[in-house]
Design a protein around this motif. Sequence first.
Motif, PDB file in Angstrom:
ATOM      1  N   THR A 144     -58.753 -73.845  24.261  1.00 25.64           N
ATOM      2  CA  THR A 144     -59.160 -75.132  24.239  1.00 25.64           C
ATOM      3  C   THR A 144     -57.863 -76.226  24.942  1.00 25.64           C
ATOM      4  O   THR A 144     -56.765 -75.359  24.507  1.00 25.64           O
ATOM      5  CB  THR A 144     -59.272 -76.056  22.748  1.00 25.64           C
ATOM      6  N   TYR A 148     -60.743 -80.295  23.288  1.00 18.22           N
ATOM      7  CA  TYR A 148     -60.631 -80.292  21.797  1.00 18.22           C
ATOM      8  C   TYR A 148     -61.815 -81.586  21.337  1.00 18.22           C
ATOM      9  O   TYR A 148     -62.576 -81.443  20.416  1.00 18.22           O
ATOM     10  CB  TYR A 148     -59.323 -80.579  21.359  1.00 18.22           C
ATOM     11  N   HIS A 204     -60.184 -73.150  17.256  1.00 18.92           N
ATOM     12  CA  HIS A 204     -59.781 -72.813  18.487  1.00 18.92           C
ATOM     13  C   HIS A 204     -58.169 -72.423  18.673  1.00 18.92           C
ATOM     14  O   HIS A 204     -57.627 -72.419  17.629  1.00 18.92           O
ATOM     15  CB  HIS A 204     -59.873 -74.397  19.107  1.00 18.92           C
ATOM     16  N   LEU A 219     -55.028 -73.346  20.668  1.00 20.50           N
ATOM     17  CA  LEU A 219     -54.624 -74.502  21.630  1.00 20.50           C
ATOM     18  C   LEU A 219     -52.986 -74.217  21.861  1.00 20.50           C
ATOM     19  O   LEU A 219     -52.295 -73.935  21.112  1.00 20.50           O
ATOM     20  CB  LEU A 219     -54.689 -75.939  20.986  1.00 20.50           C
ATOM     21  N   PHE A 276     -52.287 -79.333  20.851  1.00 23.18           N
ATOM     22  CA  PHE A 276     -52.391 -79.477  19.619  1.00 23.18           C
ATOM     23  C   PHE A 276     -51.591 -80.877  19.203  1.00 23.18           C
ATOM     24  O   PHE A 276     -52.436 -81.676  18.536  1.00 23.18           O
ATOM     25  CB  PHE A 276     -51.697 -78.231  18.746  1.00 23.18           C
ATOM     26  N   THR A 287     -53.347 -84.045  20.516  1.00 18.55           N
ATOM     27  CA  THR A 287     -54.655 -84.316  19.764  1.00 18.55           C
ATOM     28  C   THR A 287     -54.243 -85.562  18.731  1.00 18.55           C
ATOM     29  O   THR A 287     -55.018 -86.040  18.267  1.00 18.55           O
ATOM     30  CB  THR A 287     -55.468 -83.160  19.365  1.00 18.55           C
TER      31      THR A 287
END
Length: 211
Positions: free
Chosen positions: A70, A75, A135, A137, A142, A145
């Motif tokens: 991801t 995401y 997920h 990442l 990360f 997001t």
Amino acid sequence: MTIALREARDAFETVAADLSAFLDARTDEDLLARSRCRGWVVADVLAHLHLGLSEMITGFAYRVDAPPDTDFLTYWSGYPEPDPDAAVGQIRFARLLASAYGRPTGLLDHFRPTLEAVRRFVAQADDGCVRFQGHVLPLGDFVATWVVEIVVHHLDVLVELPGPTPDLTLAVRTLDGLRGEGDRPADWDDVTYVLAGSGRIPGPKGYPLLG
């Protein structure tokens, strides 16, 4: 597509500092002001975001050697369709949590140290991957997001309260990646774009873009 950790780190520090300054100016009365989130006042939005930041801390504990599945775009696009019944429960949960404090600003005594802890984790992070919400990442993605998460909720609490607009750069980049650069109404500024992209205001077909 991925976000370099250094870029994500700088973006996170910018939006976290903006949010911290907003919190420092707040009173009990402020936290009872209306927000953009249905059923929530400002205190409820902050209670929800505090839970999210606490969850973000756990992400740093789950470093993995597995390859990422991801990135900062997938995401959001991988979110399931919202469940209206579950949404009502989430709205009530945040309201009950925020109302448990004797004074609305009591929430900030928990929020501030959590935000500062996350800022430290981000500042000290090195490259690698984390497992989060099922997920894997890259760490830069990360963090990216959560930059978007903070920005959207910061906009949520500015309906009735004064304060500068948070830095929207990474949120706009995320929306462009999900929808396609230039694929937005020509008369939209960045604030309108982010509000429509996150479902806060109506948008054309294909909106909102963020889960």
